[in-house]
Design a protein around this motif. Structure first.
Motif, PDB file in Angstrom:
ATOM      1  N   ALA A 140       4.201  36.563  74.685  1.00  0.00           N
ATOM      2  CA  ALA A 140       2.762  36.818  74.571  1.00  0.00           C
ATOM      3  C   ALA A 140       2.372  37.135  73.134  1.00  0.00           C
ATOM      4  O   ALA A 140       1.356  36.635  72.626  1.00  0.00           O
ATOM      5  N   ALA A 141       3.177  37.936  72.441  1.00  0.00           N
ATOM      6  CA  ALA A 141       2.877  38.290  71.049  1.00  0.00           C
ATOM      7  C   ALA A 141       2.961  37.061  70.151  1.00  0.00           C
ATOM      8  O   ALA A 141       2.105  36.848  69.285  1.00  0.00           O
ATOM      9  N   ARG A 142       3.974  36.236  70.351  1.00  0.00           N
ATOM     10  CA  ARG A 142       4.107  35.012  69.535  1.00  0.00           C
ATOM     11  C   ARG A 142       2.969  34.044  69.860  1.00  0.00           C
ATOM     12  O   ARG A 142       2.451  33.372  68.960  1.00  0.00           O
ATOM     13  N   ALA A 143       2.570  33.974  71.128  1.00  0.00           N
ATOM     14  CA  ALA A 143       1.437  33.122  71.493  1.00  0.00           C
ATOM     15  C   ALA A 143       0.170  33.588  70.789  1.00  0.00           C
ATOM     16  O   ALA A 143      -0.607  32.766  70.279  1.00  0.00           O
ATOM     17  N   ASP A 192      13.012  30.200  67.308  1.00  0.00           N
ATOM     18  CA  ASP A 192      13.697  30.103  68.594  1.00  0.00           C
ATOM     19  C   ASP A 192      12.794  30.696  69.673  1.00  0.00           C
ATOM     20  O   ASP A 192      12.257  31.792  69.496  1.00  0.00           O
ATOM     21  N   GLY A 193      12.578  29.986  70.731  1.00  0.00           N
ATOM     22  CA  GLY A 193      11.742  30.471  71.825  1.00  0.00           C
ATOM     23  C   GLY A 193      10.312  29.954  71.797  1.00  0.00           C
ATOM     24  O   GLY A 193       9.548  30.195  72.732  1.00  0.00           O
ATOM     25  N   ASP A 194       9.936  29.227  70.744  1.00  0.00           N
ATOM     26  CA  ASP A 194       8.558  28.732  70.677  1.00  0.00           C
ATOM     27  C   ASP A 194       8.263  27.682  71.745  1.00  0.00           C
ATOM     28  O   ASP A 194       7.108  27.448  72.073  1.00  0.00           O
ATOM     29  N   GLU A 195       9.292  27.094  72.317  1.00  0.00           N
ATOM     30  CA  GLU A 195       9.071  26.153  73.412  1.00  0.00           C
ATOM     31  C   GLU A 195       8.447  26.886  74.608  1.00  0.00           C
ATOM     32  O   GLU A 195       7.546  26.367  75.262  1.00  0.00           O
ATOM     33  N   ALA A 196       8.914  28.102  74.873  1.00  0.00           N
ATOM     34  CA  ALA A 196       8.332  28.912  75.952  1.00  0.00           C
ATOM     35  C   ALA A 196       6.928  29.375  75.580  1.00  0.00           C
ATOM     36  O   ALA A 196       6.051  29.488  76.442  1.00  0.00           O
ATOM     37  N   GLU A 253       3.074  29.218  77.442  1.00  0.00           N
ATOM     38  CA  GLU A 253       2.136  30.344  77.545  1.00  0.00           C
ATOM     39  C   GLU A 253       0.777  29.963  76.962  1.00  0.00           C
ATOM     40  O   GLU A 253      -0.266  30.258  77.549  1.00  0.00           O
ATOM     41  N   LEU A 254       0.769  29.300  75.813  1.00  0.00           N
ATOM     42  CA  LEU A 254      -0.495  28.876  75.209  1.00  0.00           C
ATOM     43  C   LEU A 254      -1.227  27.883  76.105  1.00  0.00           C
ATOM     44  O   LEU A 254      -2.445  27.944  76.250  1.00  0.00           O
ATOM     45  N   THR A 255      -0.491  26.987  76.706  1.00  0.00           N
ATOM     46  CA  THR A 255      -1.094  26.008  77.609  1.00  0.00           C
ATOM     47  C   THR A 255      -1.673  26.705  78.832  1.00  0.00           C
ATOM     48  O   THR A 255      -2.774  26.393  79.274  1.00  0.00           O
ATOM     49  N   ARG A 256      -0.937  27.677  79.362  1.00  0.00           N
ATOM     50  CA  ARG A 256      -1.419  28.422  80.528  1.00  0.00           C
ATOM     51  C   ARG A 256      -2.705  29.165  80.187  1.00  0.00           C
ATOM     52  O   ARG A 256      -3.653  29.183  80.965  1.00  0.00           O
ATOM     53  N   GLY A 271      -5.220  25.958  77.963  1.00  0.00           N
ATOM     54  CA  GLY A 271      -5.345  24.582  78.418  1.00  0.00           C
ATOM     55  C   GLY A 271      -5.008  23.558  77.357  1.00  0.00           C
ATOM     56  O   GLY A 271      -4.434  23.852  76.320  1.00  0.00           O
ATOM     57  N   GLY A 272      -5.407  22.323  77.640  1.00  0.00           N
ATOM     58  CA  GLY A 272      -5.012  21.165  76.851  1.00  0.00           C
ATOM     59  C   GLY A 272      -5.486  21.146  75.421  1.00  0.00           C
ATOM     60  O   GLY A 272      -4.835  20.552  74.572  1.00  0.00           O
ATOM     61  N   TYR A 273      -6.623  21.755  75.114  1.00  0.00           N
ATOM     62  CA  TYR A 273      -7.107  21.643  73.740  1.00  0.00           C
ATOM     63  C   TYR A 273      -6.178  22.343  72.759  1.00  0.00           C
ATOM     64  O   TYR A 273      -6.052  21.931  71.613  1.00  0.00           O
ATOM     65  N   VAL A 274      -5.511  23.375  73.174  1.00  0.00           N
ATOM     66  CA  VAL A 274      -4.527  24.048  72.320  1.00  0.00           C
ATOM     67  C   VAL A 274      -3.207  23.305  72.403  1.00  0.00           C
ATOM     68  O   VAL A 274      -2.501  23.149  71.411  1.00  0.00           O
ATOM     69  N   GLN A 275      -2.890  22.822  73.564  1.00  0.00           N
ATOM     70  CA  GLN A 275      -1.612  22.154  73.780  1.00  0.00           C
ATOM     71  C   GLN A 275      -1.425  20.988  72.820  1.00  0.00           C
ATOM     72  O   GLN A 275      -0.347  20.817  72.253  1.00  0.00           O
ATOM     73  N   ALA A 276      -2.461  20.187  72.595  1.00  0.00           N
ATOM     74  CA  ALA A 276      -2.326  19.040  71.705  1.00  0.00           C
ATOM     75  C   ALA A 276      -1.952  19.485  70.295  1.00  0.00           C
ATOM     76  O   ALA A 276      -1.081  18.879  69.656  1.00  0.00           O
ATOM     77  N   ASP A 277      -2.568  20.540  69.799  1.00  0.00           N
ATOM     78  CA  ASP A 277      -2.255  21.043  68.458  1.00  0.00           C
ATOM     79  C   ASP A 277      -0.827  21.572  68.393  1.00  0.00           C
ATOM     80  O   ASP A 277      -0.086  21.276  67.458  1.00  0.00           O
ATOM     81  N   VAL A 278      -0.460  22.365  69.376  1.00  0.00           N
ATOM     82  CA  VAL A 278       0.874  22.965  69.389  1.00  0.00           C
ATOM     83  C   VAL A 278       1.935  21.889  69.606  1.00  0.00           C
ATOM     84  O   VAL A 278       2.991  21.911  68.971  1.00  0.00           O
TER      85      VAL A 278
END
Length: 177
Positions: free
Chosen positions: A51-54, A73-77, A81-84, A87-94
């Protein structure tokens, strides 16, 4: 546990006091409870870290500086969290950020083991995007991320075709497949 204690007391000589510290079953249950609590605590710490990294990546994204940040390490998780959350508008950037970092071996992706682990943690479009970026960067070494924005669209909308293109470009190199 009650039946076990009753059996112990029945088998014990008259006047023997029950000592839970000497009861192997009670000690095993206490150890199992402690282990379960440790697992729960570790899970809570990991959720707090994610949550803090998100929060950090979201702030960097909003500032327009996400691309300057190296993945950890762990940014895949954290991606999940960012997608949850947003949603998708952040997901595309990340996703684009992670694909570029994976292709360029930035951050923890410098380690081949981390790149290999990413294959099991990231979605196929992100992995294909990274493979396509890597091959395009070999063809045109001076190309910047903005010039290769089409690769994200291909990887997202035509994942299989983009994967085939990346494989084709890999085989087109002098050293071949």
């Amino acid at each position: 546990m009650g039946a076990h204690r009753a059996q112990l007391l029945t088998a014990a000589p008259q006047g023997t006091a029950y000592d839970p510290g000497a009861d192997a079953v009670v000690q095993a249950e206490l150890a199992a409870d402690a282990a379960a609590a440790a697992v729960r605590e570790a899970g809570l710490r990991e959720a707090a870290r994610i949550a803090a990294r998100a929060d950090e990546l979201q702030a960097l994204r909003e500032l327009g500086t996400l691309e300057q940040t190296e993945p950890r390490d762990g940014d895949e998780a954290v991606r999940g969290e960012l997608t949850r959350r947003a949603g998708g508008y952040v997901q595309a950037d990340v996703d684009g950020w992670l694909a570029h970092a994976l292709a360029a071996h930035l951050g923890h992706y410098r380690d081949p083991a981390a790149r290999e682990a990413a294959a099991g943690l990231l979605t196929p479009p992100v992995l294909v995007h990274a493979a396509l970026l890597a091959e395009l960067a070999r063809l045109v070494p001076g190309a910047d991320v903005g010039q290769l924005a089409f690769a994200a669209r291909l990887a997202t909308n035509e994942t299989e075709a983009a994967g085939a293109l990346a494989a084709f470009l890999t085989c087109a190199r002098p050293e071949g497949c």
